[in-house]
Design an enzyme around this catalytic site. Structure first.
Site, mmCIF file in Angstrom:
data_model
loop_
_atom_site.group_PDB
_atom_site.id
_atom_site.type_symbol
_atom_site.label_atom_id
_atom_site.label_comp_id
_atom_site.label_asym_id
_atom_site.label_seq_id
_atom_site.Cartn_x
_atom_site.Cartn_y
_atom_site.Cartn_z
ATOM 1 N N ARG A 80 51.179 41.769 53.648
ATOM 2 C CA ARG A 80 52.421 41.601 52.866
ATOM 3 C C ARG A 80 53.667 41.827 53.742
ATOM 4 O O ARG A 80 54.673 42.357 53.274
ATOM 5 C CB ARG A 80 52.444 42.553 51.652
ATOM 6 N N SER A 136 51.041 41.521 41.452
ATOM 7 C CA SER A 136 50.922 42.947 41.810
ATOM 8 C C SER A 136 52.327 43.512 41.976
ATOM 9 O O SER A 136 53.111 43.001 42.784
ATOM 10 C CB SER A 136 50.185 43.114 43.135
ATOM 11 N N GLU A 169 55.709 45.850 45.977
ATOM 12 C CA GLU A 169 55.594 44.559 46.681
ATOM 13 C C GLU A 169 56.748 43.656 46.243
ATOM 14 O O GLU A 169 57.285 42.870 47.026
ATOM 15 C CB GLU A 169 54.256 43.899 46.323
HETATM 16 P P1 FAD Z 1 60.654 34.155 45.111
HETATM 17 O O1 FAD Z 1 60.214 35.243 44.189
HETATM 18 O O2 FAD Z 1 61.565 33.125 44.572
HETATM 19 O O3 FAD Z 1 61.333 34.835 46.393
HETATM 20 C C1 FAD Z 1 60.748 35.950 47.011
HETATM 21 C C2 FAD Z 1 61.698 36.467 48.108
HETATM 22 O O4 FAD Z 1 61.796 35.513 49.159
HETATM 23 C C3 FAD Z 1 63.109 36.687 47.631
HETATM 24 O O5 FAD Z 1 63.613 37.813 48.311
HETATM 25 C C4 FAD Z 1 63.857 35.419 48.067
HETATM 26 O O6 FAD Z 1 65.229 35.653 48.284
HETATM 27 C C5 FAD Z 1 63.146 35.069 49.356
HETATM 28 N N1 FAD Z 1 63.064 33.626 49.607
HETATM 29 C C6 FAD Z 1 62.505 32.698 48.799
HETATM 30 N N2 FAD Z 1 62.511 31.486 49.388
HETATM 31 C C7 FAD Z 1 63.096 31.633 50.593
HETATM 32 C C8 FAD Z 1 63.381 30.737 51.681
HETATM 33 N N3 FAD Z 1 63.085 29.438 51.611
HETATM 34 N N4 FAD Z 1 63.979 31.245 52.778
HETATM 35 C C9 FAD Z 1 64.284 32.552 52.866
HETATM 36 N N5 FAD Z 1 64.031 33.454 51.859
HETATM 37 C C10 FAD Z 1 63.449 33.004 50.740
HETATM 38 N N6 FAD Z 1 51.224 37.038 46.142
HETATM 39 C C11 FAD Z 1 50.193 37.104 47.028
HETATM 40 O O7 FAD Z 1 50.419 37.276 48.234
HETATM 41 N N7 FAD Z 1 48.886 36.976 46.616
HETATM 42 C C12 FAD Z 1 48.555 36.783 45.317
HETATM 43 O O8 FAD Z 1 47.392 36.687 44.982
HETATM 44 C C13 FAD Z 1 49.624 36.699 44.364
HETATM 45 N N8 FAD Z 1 49.334 36.531 43.047
HETATM 46 C C14 FAD Z 1 50.361 36.474 42.144
HETATM 47 C C15 FAD Z 1 50.041 36.274 40.801
HETATM 48 C C16 FAD Z 1 51.043 36.193 39.848
HETATM 49 C C17 FAD Z 1 50.675 35.977 38.401
HETATM 50 C C18 FAD Z 1 52.413 36.297 40.251
HETATM 51 C C19 FAD Z 1 53.509 36.155 39.238
HETATM 52 C C20 FAD Z 1 52.733 36.491 41.583
HETATM 53 C C21 FAD Z 1 51.713 36.600 42.545
HETATM 54 N N9 FAD Z 1 51.982 36.817 43.909
HETATM 55 C C22 FAD Z 1 50.951 36.841 44.823
HETATM 56 C C23 FAD Z 1 53.378 36.982 44.386
HETATM 57 C C24 FAD Z 1 54.102 35.625 44.614
HETATM 58 O O9 FAD Z 1 53.362 34.572 44.085
HETATM 59 C C25 FAD Z 1 54.330 35.364 46.101
HETATM 60 O O10 FAD Z 1 55.056 36.406 46.693
HETATM 61 C C26 FAD Z 1 55.079 34.031 46.335
HETATM 62 O O11 FAD Z 1 55.029 33.677 47.685
HETATM 63 C C27 FAD Z 1 56.526 34.106 45.856
HETATM 64 O O12 FAD Z 1 57.033 32.792 45.842
HETATM 65 P P2 FAD Z 1 58.391 32.434 45.088
HETATM 66 O O13 FAD Z 1 58.733 31.035 45.481
HETATM 67 O O14 FAD Z 1 58.267 32.678 43.651
HETATM 68 O O15 FAD Z 1 59.379 33.475 45.771
HETATM 69 N N1 EPU Z 2 40.830 48.013 39.992
HETATM 70 C C1 EPU Z 2 40.602 48.905 38.969
HETATM 71 N N2 EPU Z 2 41.418 48.842 37.886
HETATM 72 C C2 EPU Z 2 42.435 47.956 37.781
HETATM 73 C C3 EPU Z 2 42.678 47.051 38.848
HETATM 74 C C4 EPU Z 2 41.848 47.097 39.945
HETATM 75 O O1 EPU Z 2 39.695 49.748 39.034
HETATM 76 O O2 EPU Z 2 43.128 47.982 36.769
HETATM 77 C C5 EPU Z 2 39.925 48.023 41.146
HETATM 78 C C6 EPU Z 2 38.997 46.795 41.136
HETATM 79 O O3 EPU Z 2 37.843 47.024 40.365
HETATM 80 C C7 EPU Z 2 38.687 46.620 42.616
HETATM 81 C C8 EPU Z 2 39.980 47.085 43.291
HETATM 82 O O4 EPU Z 2 40.674 47.902 42.345
HETATM 83 O O5 EPU Z 2 37.638 47.483 43.001
HETATM 84 C C9 EPU Z 2 40.870 45.924 43.763
HETATM 85 O O6 EPU Z 2 41.218 45.117 42.628
HETATM 86 P P1 EPU Z 2 41.391 43.516 42.722
HETATM 87 O O7 EPU Z 2 40.191 42.920 43.358
HETATM 88 O O8 EPU Z 2 41.781 43.040 41.376
HETATM 89 O O9 EPU Z 2 42.551 43.291 43.750
HETATM 90 P P2 EPU Z 2 43.938 44.057 43.991
HETATM 91 O O10 EPU Z 2 43.804 44.891 45.218
HETATM 92 O O11 EPU Z 2 44.414 44.730 42.765
HETATM 93 C C10 EPU Z 2 44.910 42.256 45.600
HETATM 94 C C11 EPU Z 2 46.243 41.596 45.798
HETATM 95 C C12 EPU Z 2 46.365 40.411 44.845
HETATM 96 C C13 EPU Z 2 45.266 39.405 45.162
HETATM 97 C C14 EPU Z 2 43.927 40.109 44.962
HETATM 98 C C15 EPU Z 2 42.766 39.215 45.359
HETATM 99 C C16 EPU Z 2 47.815 43.261 46.581
HETATM 100 C C17 EPU Z 2 48.952 44.157 46.245
HETATM 101 N N3 EPU Z 2 47.322 42.550 45.567
HETATM 102 O O12 EPU Z 2 44.903 42.820 44.294
HETATM 103 O O13 EPU Z 2 47.631 39.778 45.096
HETATM 104 O O14 EPU Z 2 45.343 38.295 44.306
HETATM 105 O O15 EPU Z 2 43.858 41.302 45.786
HETATM 106 O O16 EPU Z 2 42.705 39.099 46.750
HETATM 107 O O17 EPU Z 2 47.378 43.213 47.726
HETATM 108 C C18 EPU Z 2 49.937 39.860 44.457
HETATM 109 O O18 EPU Z 2 50.178 40.162 45.638
HETATM 110 O O19 EPU Z 2 50.839 39.687 43.611
HETATM 111 C C19 EPU Z 2 48.551 39.683 44.044
HETATM 112 C C20 EPU Z 2 48.200 39.415 42.787
#
Ligand code: FAD
Ligand code: EPU
Length: 347
Positions: A164, A234, A330
């Site tokens: 991250r 997250s 995050e």
């Molecule tokens: P924004 O929220 O619009 O922007 C994020 C930041 O970047 C802001 O500070 C903005 O000013 C800056 N920014 C945006 N675009 C630019 C640009 N072109 N140039 C310079 N700065 C810029 N993240 C993960 O890593 N893994 C996951 O599994 C994951 N799962 C998610 C699930 C859900 C349901 C949600 C809602 C979010 C999840 N995220 C996850 C977080 C998110 O999807 C990522 O961080 C994504 O890359 C954000 O994209 P965005 O376009 O919405 O960014």
């Molecule tokens: N867990 C619990 N209770 C909960 C949630 C999780 O016990 O309520 C336990 C799960 O059972 C597992 C562990 O925690 O043993 C990890 O959980 P999970 O696999 O759901 O992944 P996570 O660590 O919570 C991360 C990323 C996600 C990404 C997933 C899959 C971060 C901060 N989050 O979640 O990214 O999708 O792994 O790779 O690293 C995001 O960044 O927004 C995001 C959704």
């Protein structure tokens, strides 16, 4: 297109009721530069915030300046003997890109399906899920310097990618816009099947679409769809602790998930820590800890920014008092004039 004083409710996936003084939809680099110059011309320069889909931001209040929504489009694909090279406009939707590559027979992005947001936001926190991070497929990032108008190509090795993390959160956080992303995908595809239900798939016969389907199913079972319930994924990062701290926690909680890292640190699961504090479903005003995934804070019922901040503070303090581990957000916190230090806001 420019709109004066506009709601950002549809520009942040928390769906918080905040406004910006100006909103610009920018589909050309020249327009991005022009908007920047206009904000700088004033005696008191107005803040500029570049936004993708707002899926990783928490607006703490109304934004006093210009929100510029990135709409730079375009996908170019070049084939070499062993690799595919993609140059993608930063305003393309990430999940649509994943689907497009799979449709045209290019493997490698399937584990990163369904991550919300734009391509240009992906390098900022080095998006990652289900065993892959952007850094594994990134070749370069094209960065517009708003002060000079130059576009610099930053090779992957210089992007400072970590968990991250990237340089785009630090020295290039202001005055720069990511305008393009280069990806390099090997034709010698190796499935990545180390996480969750992916371990149940047969590594010999598995296809990219089976991985894609499995990842989408896992994500849908845990993570709320922002179109139905506001959230930013997250809310906190998984904390990294030293080996000694990890060993002491494991002796107290033998079932605690923990992931040793190459540098000797150990990553803990923030969702597990929050869950152990029995905070699932805990509410402050309209904000709540998600019932299926404790790491996700949701806008359960007309939450305000203050509700989300108070809930996040409570979660962080509760986890710290039980485990002596301080969680760091995050999600990026945006104040009236721009980004604020999220840990300081919660302290
Ligand atoms: P924004 O929220 O619009 O922007 C994020 C930041 O970047 C802001 O500070 C903005 O000013 C800056 N920014 C945006 N675009 C630019 C640009 N072109 N140039 C310079 N700065 C810029 N993240 C993960 O890593 N893994 C996951 O599994 C994951 N799962 C998610 C699930 C859900 C349901 C949600 C809602 C979010 C999840 N995220 C996850 C977080 C998110 O999807 C990522 O961080 C994504 O890359 C954000 O994209 P965005 O376009 O919405 O960014
Ligand atoms: N867990 C619990 N209770 C909960 C949630 C999780 O016990 O309520 C336990 C799960 O059972 C597992 C562990 O925690 O043993 C990890 O959980 P999970 O696999 O759901 O992944 P996570 O660590 O919570 C991360 C990323 C996600 C990404 C997933 C899959 C971060 C901060 N989050 O979640 O990214 O999708 O792994 O790779 O690293 C995001 O960044 O927004 C995001 C959704």
């Amino acid at each position: 297109m420019s709109i004066e004083s506009v709601s950002l409710k549809h520009h942040n996936t928390f769906a918080l009721p905040v406004n910006a003084a100006h909103l610009v939809l920018a589909d050309r680099i020249e327009l991005m530069l022009k908007v920047w110059q206009q904000t700088q011309k004033r005696q008191m320069p107005l803040p500029l915030l570049v936004l993708g889909e707002g899926s990783n931001v928490l607006f703490l209040e109304d934004f006093a300046g210009t929100v510029m929504v990135n709409q730079l489009k375009g996908i170019d694909i070049r084939e070499e003997l062993d690799t595919w090279h993609l140059h993608v406009g930063s305003g393309e939707n990430w999940h649509d890109l994943v689907c497009h590559t799979l449709q045209v027979g290019i493997a490698g992005l399937e584990n990163l399906a369904l991550i919300p947001g734009l391509v240009g936001s992906a390098p900022i926190q080095n998006i990652g899920a289900y065993g892959i991070e952007l850094k594994n497929v990134c070749e370069y990032v094209d960065l517009l310097d708003l002060f000079t108008g130059a576009i610099d190509r930053i090779p992957v090795a210089e992007c400072g990618f970590g968990y991250r993390e990237s340089i785009f959160k630090h020295q290039f956080q202001t005055g720069h816009i990511i305008v393009g992303l280069g990806l390099c995908l090997s034709k010698k595809w190796r499935p990545m099947l180390e996480y969750g239900d992916l371990t149940k798939l047969d590594p010999v016969t598995v296809t990219t679409s089976q991985i894609f389907d499995s990842v989408c199913a896992m994500r849908r079972s845990k993570l709320p769809d922002p179109r139905e319930i506001g959230n930013a994924g997250s809310f906190f990062k998984n904390p990294l602790v030293n080996a000694e701290k990890s060993a002491s926690l494991i002796s107290q909680y033998p079932g605690m998930p923990h992931y040793p890292q190459a540098d000797g640190q150990v990553k803990l699961a923030a969702g597990w820590l929050i869950d152990q504090c029995e905070l699932k479903g805990y509410r402050v005003g309209g904000a709540a800890v998600h019932r299926h995934q404790a790491l996700v804070l949701v806008n359960a019922d007309n939450a305000t920014s203050q509700d989300v901040v108070a809930l996040a503070r409570h979660v962080r303090n509760t986890v710290a008092s039980r485990f002596d581990v301080w969680l760091e957000p995050e999600v990026r916190f945006i104040g009236v004039m721009g980004e604020l230090n999220a840990v300081e806001v919660l302290s």
